[in-house]
Enzyme design. Structure first.
Site, PDB file in Angstrom:
ATOM      1  N   HIS A 135      -0.697   4.180   3.652  1.00 46.41           N
ATOM      2  CA  HIS A 135      -1.872   5.034   3.827  1.00 46.41           C
ATOM      3  C   HIS A 135      -1.964   5.458   5.289  1.00 46.41           C
ATOM      4  CE1 HIS A 135      -4.944   1.540   4.885  1.00 46.41           C
ATOM      5  NE2 HIS A 135      -3.930   1.576   5.702  1.00 46.41           N
ATOM      6  N   CYS A 168      -4.102   3.505  13.044  1.00 40.88           N
ATOM      7  CA  CYS A 168      -4.166   3.885  11.628  1.00 40.88           C
ATOM      8  C   CYS A 168      -4.146   5.401  11.441  1.00 40.88           C
ATOM      9  CB  CYS A 168      -5.420   3.310  10.965  1.00 40.88           C
ATOM     10  SG  CYS A 168      -5.458   1.527  10.997  1.00 40.88           S
ATOM     11  N   HIS A 227       1.399   4.215   7.367  1.00 45.99           N
ATOM     12  CA  HIS A 227       1.907   2.849   7.512  1.00 45.99           C
ATOM     13  C   HIS A 227       1.537   2.122   6.235  1.00 45.99           C
ATOM     14  CE1 HIS A 227      -2.296   2.660   8.723  1.00 45.99           C
ATOM     15  NE2 HIS A 227      -2.272   1.396   8.311  1.00 45.99           N
ATOM     16  N   HIS A 273       0.858  -1.650   3.745  1.00 43.60           N
ATOM     17  CA  HIS A 273       0.369  -3.030   3.648  1.00 43.60           C
ATOM     18  C   HIS A 273       0.847  -3.642   2.336  1.00 43.60           C
ATOM     19  CE1 HIS A 273      -2.407  -2.613   7.032  1.00 43.60           C
ATOM     20  NE2 HIS A 273      -2.817  -1.465   6.527  1.00 43.60           N
ATOM     21  N   ASP A 320       0.887   0.858  -6.790  1.00 43.08           N
ATOM     22  CA  ASP A 320       2.009   0.095  -6.244  1.00 43.08           C
ATOM     23  C   ASP A 320       3.150   1.029  -5.812  1.00 43.08           C
ATOM     24  OD1 ASP A 320       3.418  -2.235  -5.513  1.00 43.08           O
ATOM     25  OD2 ASP A 320       4.509  -2.190  -7.423  1.00 43.08           O
ATOM     26  N   HIS A 321       3.578   0.849  -4.561  1.00 35.43           N
ATOM     27  CA  HIS A 321       4.622   1.690  -3.973  1.00 35.43           C
ATOM     28  C   HIS A 321       4.230   3.163  -3.991  1.00 35.43           C
ATOM     29  CE1 HIS A 321       6.754  -2.056  -4.097  1.00 35.43           C
ATOM     30  NE2 HIS A 321       7.679  -1.546  -3.303  1.00 35.43           N
ATOM     31  N   GLU A 380      -6.306  -6.398   2.604  1.00 31.74           N
ATOM     32  CA  GLU A 380      -5.317  -5.503   3.210  1.00 31.74           C
ATOM     33  C   GLU A 380      -4.308  -6.338   4.001  1.00 31.74           C
ATOM     34  OE1 GLU A 380      -6.722  -1.683   5.054  1.00 31.74           O
ATOM     35  OE2 GLU A 380      -5.966  -2.678   6.839  1.00 31.74           O
TER      36      GLU A 380
END
Lengths: 144, 141
Positions: free
Chosen positions: B14, B33, B39, B41, B79-80, B124
Site C-alpha cells: 500500500h 508511507c 511498500h 506488510h 493477499d498479495h 500491520e
C-alpha cells in the site's frame, strides 16, 4: 446493528527497567513472605512491553485516528524516556511510596498518557514477561 | 457468552497519499508511507465471534465455515494485492490500519452465519494494530 463502528488504534512500545517489590507497611519477614524473590534488596529487571490503545474519529484526510509520529513522541517523552534503563523505585518519584508492581506501573502509565490531546486513551496493557500481563482502563471496564 | 478467535495472515502492499494535499503536505503527514512505489506488510488479522455454544455441536460457529468466509472475503481480495489499486472497497480511502480494519469489518459482518462479529483486530506489524467494534458491544464508552 445500527450503531456506528468504533475504531481503536493499538501501539506497542518497549522499555527495560529494574524494580524491587517492598512495602514500607510490612515487616522484613512479611515482605519476604509476600514478595519472595522479588524482594531481593538489589532488585531485578524486566523487558516491559507497553500496549497503548486509543480511540477517536478517523480523519478522512489521513485515514488515521492520530498521527503515529505524534503519538510516539508523546509516549516516548512521558513514559519510555523516564522509565527505560532506570530503577523504578529509585528514579521514578511515584514509586518511592507506591510498590512498583506491574499493576501499579499500569496505572501510572495510564495517568501519564490520559491527557493525550489528539485521541481518547482507552487502555494500557503491560507485559512484564511473556507470561504475565496487566491491563488498566481508568474508570472504564477493560474490554477484550 | 464465548468469544472465538480465528487468525489469518496475508501480505499486501500500500501507500498513503491524499490527492487533496500538496506533494509537500503528503510527505510531511505520511512520511515514508508516501513513497509513490508503495511498500508492503505481513498483516495478521484476528476475527473474534461472540456467541453461546450450540447445545448439540458445542460450537459457537463452525470454524471450517469461518475459514472459508475468511478465504473468500479477505484472502482472495487482499493477499498479495496492492490495497490502493486492487481492493475496490478501499477506493478513495487511505489504506491505513484503521481504514482496512473497517473495510474488513464491513465485508465480514453480514457473512457471519452464527454468533455475532465482536472484534476485528488487524496487525500491520507486531507493534501496530487497529481494532474495530460495533459501538456498544464490548467497548466501554
Amino acid at each position: 446493528m445500527g450503531e456506528a463502528l468504533r475504531i481503536e488504534l493499538g501501539r506497542r512500545y518497549r522499555f527495560s527497567a529494574s524494580h524491587r517489590l517492598h512495602s514500607a507497611q510490612l515487616s522484613e519477614e512479611e515482605n519476604d513472605r509476600v514478595y519472595g524473590k522479588c524482594n531481593n534488596p538489589y532488585g531485578h529487571g524486566h523487558n516491559y512491553t507497553v500496549e497503548v490503545r486509543i480511540s477517536g474519529a478517523v480523519d478522512p484526510a489521513t485515514g488515521m485516528i492520530a498521527n503515529l509520529a505524534d503519538l510516539d513522541a508523546f509516549v516516548n517523552e512521558r513514559v519510555i524516556e523516564p522509565f527505560d534503563h532506570r530503577s523504578l523505585q529509585d528514579e521514578v518519584p511515584v514509586f518511592r511510596s507506591v510498590v512498583p508492581t506491574t499493576e501499579n506501573l499500569c496505572k501510572e502509565v495510564f495517568e501519564r498518557l490520559k491527557s493525550y490531546p489528539k485521541a481518547k486513551l482507552e487502555a494500557v496493557r503491560i507485559e512484564e514477561t511473556s507470561n504475565n500481563s496487566f491491563e488498566y482502563a481508568g474508570d472504564q471496564e477493560v474490554h477484550r | 457468552m464465548v468469544y472465538l478467535t480465528r487468525k489469518i495472515e496475508f501480505a499486501a502492499s500500500h501507500l498513503y497519499h491524499n490527492p487533496a494535499l500538496s506533494a509537500e503536505e503528503n510527505r510531511r503527514v505520511f512520511g515514508k508511507c508516501n513513497n509513490p512505489h508503495g511498500h508492503g506488510h505481513n498483516y495478521t488479522l484476528e476475527v473474534t465471534i461472540a456467541g453461546d455454544p450450540d447445545p448439540v455441536t458445542g460450537m459457537v460457529l463452525d470454524l471450517k465455515g469461518l475459514k472459508e468466509i475468511l478465504e473468500r472475503e479477505i484472502m482472495q481480495r487482499m493477499d498479495h494485492r496492492f490495497l490502493n489499486y486492487e481492493v475496490a472497497e478501499l477506493k478513495g480511502q487511505i489504506p491505513t490500519c484503521e481504514n482496512v480494519a473497517r473495510v474488513i469489518w464491513n465485508l465480514l459482518e453480514p457473512k457471519i452465519p452464527q454468533g455475532r462479529l465482536h472484534r476485528v483486530r488487524l496487525y500491520e506489524s507486531a507493534d501496530l494494530f487497529a481494532d474495530c467494534y460495533r459501538d456498544g458491544a464490548g467497548g466501554a464508552n
